[in-house]
Motif scaffolding. Structure first.
Motif, PDB file in Angstrom:
ATOM      1  N   ASP A 172       7.725  62.412 -17.827  1.00  0.00           N
ATOM      2  CA  ASP A 172       7.232  62.895 -19.111  1.00  0.00           C
ATOM      3  C   ASP A 172       5.751  62.583 -19.211  1.00  0.00           C
ATOM      4  O   ASP A 172       5.246  61.666 -18.546  1.00  0.00           O
ATOM      5  CB  ASP A 172       7.993  62.220 -20.263  1.00  0.00           C
ATOM      6  CG  ASP A 172       7.812  62.953 -21.592  1.00  0.00           C
ATOM      7  OD1 ASP A 172       7.137  64.004 -21.600  1.00  0.00           O
ATOM      8  OD2 ASP A 172       8.340  62.480 -22.608  1.00  0.00           O
ATOM      9  N   ASP A 173       5.046  63.364 -20.053  1.00  0.00           N
ATOM     10  CA  ASP A 173       3.642  63.072 -20.308  1.00  0.00           C
ATOM     11  C   ASP A 173       3.518  61.688 -20.935  1.00  0.00           C
ATOM     12  O   ASP A 173       4.395  61.244 -21.685  1.00  0.00           O
ATOM     13  CB  ASP A 173       3.037  64.109 -21.256  1.00  0.00           C
ATOM     14  CG  ASP A 173       3.136  65.524 -20.699  1.00  0.00           C
ATOM     15  OD1 ASP A 173       3.091  65.679 -19.469  1.00  0.00           O
ATOM     16  OD2 ASP A 173       3.255  66.467 -21.497  1.00  0.00           O
ATOM     17  N   ILE A 174       2.407  61.029 -20.638  1.00  0.00           N
ATOM     18  CA  ILE A 174       2.192  59.667 -21.138  1.00  0.00           C
ATOM     19  C   ILE A 174       0.772  59.543 -21.663  1.00  0.00           C
ATOM     20  O   ILE A 174      -0.187  59.975 -21.011  1.00  0.00           O
ATOM     21  CB  ILE A 174       2.436  58.629 -20.031  1.00  0.00           C
ATOM     22  CG1 ILE A 174       3.933  58.422 -19.827  1.00  0.00           C
ATOM     23  CG2 ILE A 174       1.771  57.297 -20.346  1.00  0.00           C
ATOM     24  CD1 ILE A 174       4.263  57.464 -18.711  1.00  0.00           C
ATOM     25  N   ALA A 175       0.635  58.974 -22.854  1.00  0.00           N
ATOM     26  CA  ALA A 175      -0.668  58.632 -23.404  1.00  0.00           C
ATOM     27  C   ALA A 175      -0.621  57.194 -23.890  1.00  0.00           C
ATOM     28  O   ALA A 175       0.339  56.772 -24.536  1.00  0.00           O
ATOM     29  CB  ALA A 175      -1.036  59.569 -24.551  1.00  0.00           C
ATOM     30  N   ALA A 192      -0.273  63.340 -17.148  1.00  0.00           N
ATOM     31  CA  ALA A 192       0.512  64.549 -17.414  1.00  0.00           C
ATOM     32  C   ALA A 192       1.662  64.643 -16.435  1.00  0.00           C
ATOM     33  O   ALA A 192       1.526  64.357 -15.249  1.00  0.00           O
ATOM     34  CB  ALA A 192      -0.368  65.796 -17.309  1.00  0.00           C
ATOM     35  N   ALA A 193       2.820  65.054 -16.946  1.00  0.00           N
ATOM     36  CA  ALA A 193       4.011  65.123 -16.104  1.00  0.00           C
ATOM     37  C   ALA A 193       3.960  66.293 -15.142  1.00  0.00           C
ATOM     38  O   ALA A 193       4.515  66.229 -14.050  1.00  0.00           O
ATOM     39  CB  ALA A 193       5.269  65.217 -16.973  1.00  0.00           C
ATOM     40  N   GLY A 194       3.322  67.407 -15.516  1.00  0.00           N
ATOM     41  CA  GLY A 194       3.339  68.604 -14.680  1.00  0.00           C
ATOM     42  C   GLY A 194       2.489  68.444 -13.437  1.00  0.00           C
ATOM     43  O   GLY A 194       1.366  67.945 -13.489  1.00  0.00           O
ATOM     44  N   ASP A 195       3.029  68.879 -12.289  1.00  0.00           N
ATOM     45  CA  ASP A 195       2.265  68.835 -11.049  1.00  0.00           C
ATOM     46  C   ASP A 195       1.007  69.680 -11.138  1.00  0.00           C
ATOM     47  O   ASP A 195       0.006  69.395 -10.496  1.00  0.00           O
ATOM     48  CB  ASP A 195       3.127  69.355  -9.884  1.00  0.00           C
ATOM     49  CG  ASP A 195       4.209  68.364  -9.509  1.00  0.00           C
ATOM     50  OD1 ASP A 195       4.004  67.161  -9.728  1.00  0.00           O
ATOM     51  OD2 ASP A 195       5.258  68.803  -9.012  1.00  0.00           O
ATOM     52  N   GLU A 196       1.054  70.760 -11.918  1.00  0.00           N
ATOM     53  CA  GLU A 196      -0.044  71.709 -11.947  1.00  0.00           C
ATOM     54  C   GLU A 196      -1.081  71.395 -12.999  1.00  0.00           C
ATOM     55  O   GLU A 196      -2.065  72.101 -13.136  1.00  0.00           O
ATOM     56  CB  GLU A 196       0.508  73.127 -12.190  1.00  0.00           C
ATOM     57  CG  GLU A 196       0.911  73.415 -13.641  1.00  0.00           C
ATOM     58  CD  GLU A 196       2.262  72.820 -14.035  1.00  0.00           C
ATOM     59  OE1 GLU A 196       2.751  73.138 -15.132  1.00  0.00           O
ATOM     60  OE2 GLU A 196       2.817  72.047 -13.244  1.00  0.00           O
ATOM     61  N   ALA A 197      -0.879  70.338 -13.790  1.00  0.00           N
ATOM     62  CA  ALA A 197      -1.734  70.121 -14.942  1.00  0.00           C
ATOM     63  C   ALA A 197      -2.304  68.716 -14.962  1.00  0.00           C
ATOM     64  O   ALA A 197      -1.772  67.788 -14.387  1.00  0.00           O
ATOM     65  CB  ALA A 197      -0.945  70.371 -16.226  1.00  0.00           C
ATOM     66  N   LYS A 198      -3.426  68.588 -15.679  1.00  0.00           N
ATOM     67  CA  LYS A 198      -3.982  67.285 -15.965  1.00  0.00           C
ATOM     68  C   LYS A 198      -3.733  66.883 -17.404  1.00  0.00           C
ATOM     69  O   LYS A 198      -3.930  65.731 -17.775  1.00  0.00           O
ATOM     70  CB  LYS A 198      -5.481  67.287 -15.687  1.00  0.00           C
ATOM     71  CG  LYS A 198      -5.844  67.372 -14.230  1.00  0.00           C
ATOM     72  CD  LYS A 198      -7.322  67.247 -14.036  1.00  0.00           C
ATOM     73  CE  LYS A 198      -7.811  65.860 -14.393  1.00  0.00           C
ATOM     74  NZ  LYS A 198      -9.245  65.692 -14.156  1.00  0.00           N
ATOM     75  N   ILE A 199      -3.377  67.811 -18.248  1.00  0.00           N
ATOM     76  CA  ILE A 199      -3.040  67.495 -19.619  1.00  0.00           C
ATOM     77  C   ILE A 199      -1.746  68.193 -19.974  1.00  0.00           C
ATOM     78  O   ILE A 199      -1.317  69.130 -19.311  1.00  0.00           O
ATOM     79  CB  ILE A 199      -4.156  67.919 -20.606  1.00  0.00           C
ATOM     80  CG1 ILE A 199      -4.352  69.442 -20.576  1.00  0.00           C
ATOM     81  CG2 ILE A 199      -5.438  67.213 -20.305  1.00  0.00           C
ATOM     82  CD1 ILE A 199      -5.335  69.922 -21.600  1.00  0.00           C
ATOM     83  N   GLU A 202       0.326  63.082 -11.703  1.00  0.00           N
ATOM     84  CA  GLU A 202      -1.081  62.846 -11.889  1.00  0.00           C
ATOM     85  C   GLU A 202      -1.791  64.007 -11.426  1.00  0.00           C
ATOM     86  O   GLU A 202      -2.054  64.284 -10.569  1.00  0.00           O
ATOM     87  CB  GLU A 202      -1.802  62.024 -11.064  1.00  0.00           C
ATOM     88  CG  GLU A 202      -1.595  60.762 -10.603  1.00  0.00           C
ATOM     89  CD  GLU A 202      -2.330  59.748 -10.046  1.00  0.00           C
ATOM     90  OE1 GLU A 202      -2.289  59.339  -9.361  1.00  0.00           O
ATOM     91  OE2 GLU A 202      -2.844  59.188 -10.325  1.00  0.00           O
ATOM     92  N   ARG A 203      -0.651  62.649 -11.193  1.00  0.00           N
ATOM     93  CA  ARG A 203       0.560  63.050 -10.743  1.00  0.00           C
ATOM     94  C   ARG A 203       1.005  63.295 -11.954  1.00  0.00           C
ATOM     95  O   ARG A 203       0.946  63.275 -12.150  1.00  0.00           O
ATOM     96  CB  ARG A 203       1.422  62.081 -10.199  1.00  0.00           C
ATOM     97  CG  ARG A 203       1.980  62.582  -8.879  1.00  0.00           C
ATOM     98  CD  ARG A 203       2.878  61.685  -8.298  1.00  0.00           C
ATOM     99  NE  ARG A 203       3.767  62.087  -7.507  1.00  0.00           N
ATOM    100  CZ  ARG A 203       4.705  62.684  -7.209  1.00  0.00           C
ATOM    101  NH1 ARG A 203       4.829  62.943  -7.566  1.00  0.00           N
ATOM    102  NH2 ARG A 203       5.579  63.031  -6.523  1.00  0.00           N
ATOM    103  N   GLY A 204      -0.081  63.818 -13.765  1.00  0.00           N
ATOM    104  CA  GLY A 204      -0.739  63.561 -14.217  1.00  0.00           C
ATOM    105  C   GLY A 204      -0.609  62.755 -13.925  1.00  0.00           C
ATOM    106  O   GLY A 204      -0.221  62.699 -13.751  1.00  0.00           O
TER     107      GLY A 204
END
Length: 410
Positions: A364-367, A154-161, A407-409
């Motif tokens: 950006d978020d990555i999957a 996840a791109a956000g510092d505060e999130a895992k998803i 995780e930086r997500g």
């Protein structure tokens, strides 16, 4: 720097955390050293103002209460210096005491504000972890004749998803259904939109025999429900979800896919990498513009020993410090361990190579989802075999290193 709760005001209680004893000794030692040196220095040398370093250092390694205690000790040390070095009534010593007191108070105030911020971030992370367990269920490592490995950053510092999504489900024929998608936007604000897509996929995966019927049902559900969960207050633009949906039968050597505005998957056969470009691509989910004519799925060969690499655009749009995009297809063909290392090894290579390309900075978020078809006799179980959630650093199951960017997500 977690907050330390105190039941009584004592040095022993404040130093109760084993991890904090060593670092806290540094500012306490500074107070002692500065005080002794100042006392034994000539009267025209004033080292007392340096005592403010002690509470400043403490604020970086401990909570506001311990910082306040060290500040009080610094003020007390300055008073002792004044008594032994000319008296409390001198203007110079009075001004030094007042200055250290005010600076120590300011340090405690800022330390308390930082502590509250950390507590808020911890609560947000707890919520995101709960959301991850509910929404982003880990795909099984083995399902039917497939082995699966996955990575989510996840791109956000505060999130895992965030706004990327992936899921694997079983259909009745029997076959394995797979979806990977990307919500417009990223971070916590897009979790609700991702949940709509995942819910529609999981509900329809076992209900619809045809892949095209599943995609049509998903689009209908997303179009009806997306605006209810979308963050229209901060993002008033159009909301949609790109998606790639696959059906991989247990028997045979073929598979089907429907591409809804999503980057095409990559088929890895030995050291040959083929981009499976869709001939029947349709618009992203939620736009309500699927063609009136029946949907058509793209059929491709997927045999034992082949790999499918599914990804979101955060992978191929990841930039190097010089601004170059990450060439996933080229890098796949260059990995020396293909194809014998299994999906975990392949995903591990991609992860490390992506971080090296971007210098650890992902915006950006990555999957990523890697699927390998194996002979059924090599499997211990014919159907689902789940795997625990990723760890706090976002590592994929069985061996991929934790991410270091957002995780930086990672």
């Amino acid at each position: 720097m977690s907050h330390v709760r105190f039941r009584r005001w004592s040095v022993d209680r404040l130093l109760e955390r084993p991890s904090g004893r060593g670092p806290v000794a540094v500012p306490l030692g500074l107070i002692v050293v500065i005080t002794l040196v100042d006392i034994h220095s000539p009267t025209d040398v004033h080292l007392g103002p340096l005592l403010v370093i002690a509470p400043a250092l403490t604020a970086s390694i401990a909570g506001p209460r311990l910082t306040a205690l060290v500040g009080l000790l610094a003020v007390g040390a300055q008073i002792l210096i004044a008594v032994l070095h000319g008296g409390l009534t001198t203007a110079n010593h009075i001004s030094q005491i007042i200055a250290i007191t005010l600076l120590s108070a300011l340090i405690v105030i800022f330390c308390r504000a930082g502590e509250r911020r950390r507590q808020e971030l911890n609560r947000v992370r707890s919520v995101s972890e709960a959301a991850q367990r509910v929404l982003l269920r880990p795909p099984p490592r083995r399902v039917g004749p497939l082995r699966v490995a996955w990575l989510y950053l996840a791109a956000g510092d505060e999130a895992k998803i965030g706004g990327d999504l992936l899921a694997v489900a079983r259909a009745a024929h029997p076959s394995t259904r797979v979806v990977i998608g990307d919500v417009r936007g990223k971070g916590l604000a897009s979790i609700g939109e991702a949940s709509v897509v995942l819910g529609a996929f999981r509900e329809g995966a076992h209900r619809h025999a045809l892949l095209t019927d599943l995609v049509a049902a998903m689009d209908d559900s997303v179009a009806r429900n997306l605006e209810e969960v979308a963050d229209t207050e901060h993002d008033a633009g159009e909301h949609f979800v790109t998606a790639l949906v696959l059906d991989i039968p247990d028997e045979g050597n073929h598979a089907e896919m429907v591409t809804c505005g999503h980057p095409p998957p990559l088929l890895v056969r030995e050291h040959q990498v083929t981009e499976l470009t869709s001939r029947n691509s349709v618009p992203p989910l939620g736009m309500g513009v699927l063609p009136d004519a029946p949907l058509r799925a793209d059929r491709f060969t997927f045999t034992v020993g082949d790999y499918l690499v599914l990804y979101t655009d955060g992978v191929i749009e990841a930039r190097s410090p010089a601004g170059a995009f990450y060439p996933l297809d080229e890098r796949l063909a260059s990995f020396p361990s293909l194809p014998g290392g299994g999906p975990d090894a392949l995903l591990h290579h991609i992860h490390r190579d992506l971080l090296a390309h971007t210098d650890g900075q992902l915006n950006d978020d990555i999957a990523l989802l890697v699927i390998e078809r194996v002979a059924t006799r090599h499997l211990l179980r014919p159907l689902l075999d789940g795997h625990p959630m990723t760890d706090r650093a976002g590592a994929h199951p069985d061996g991929a290193p934790p991410s270091t960017a957002r995780e930086r997500g990672i």
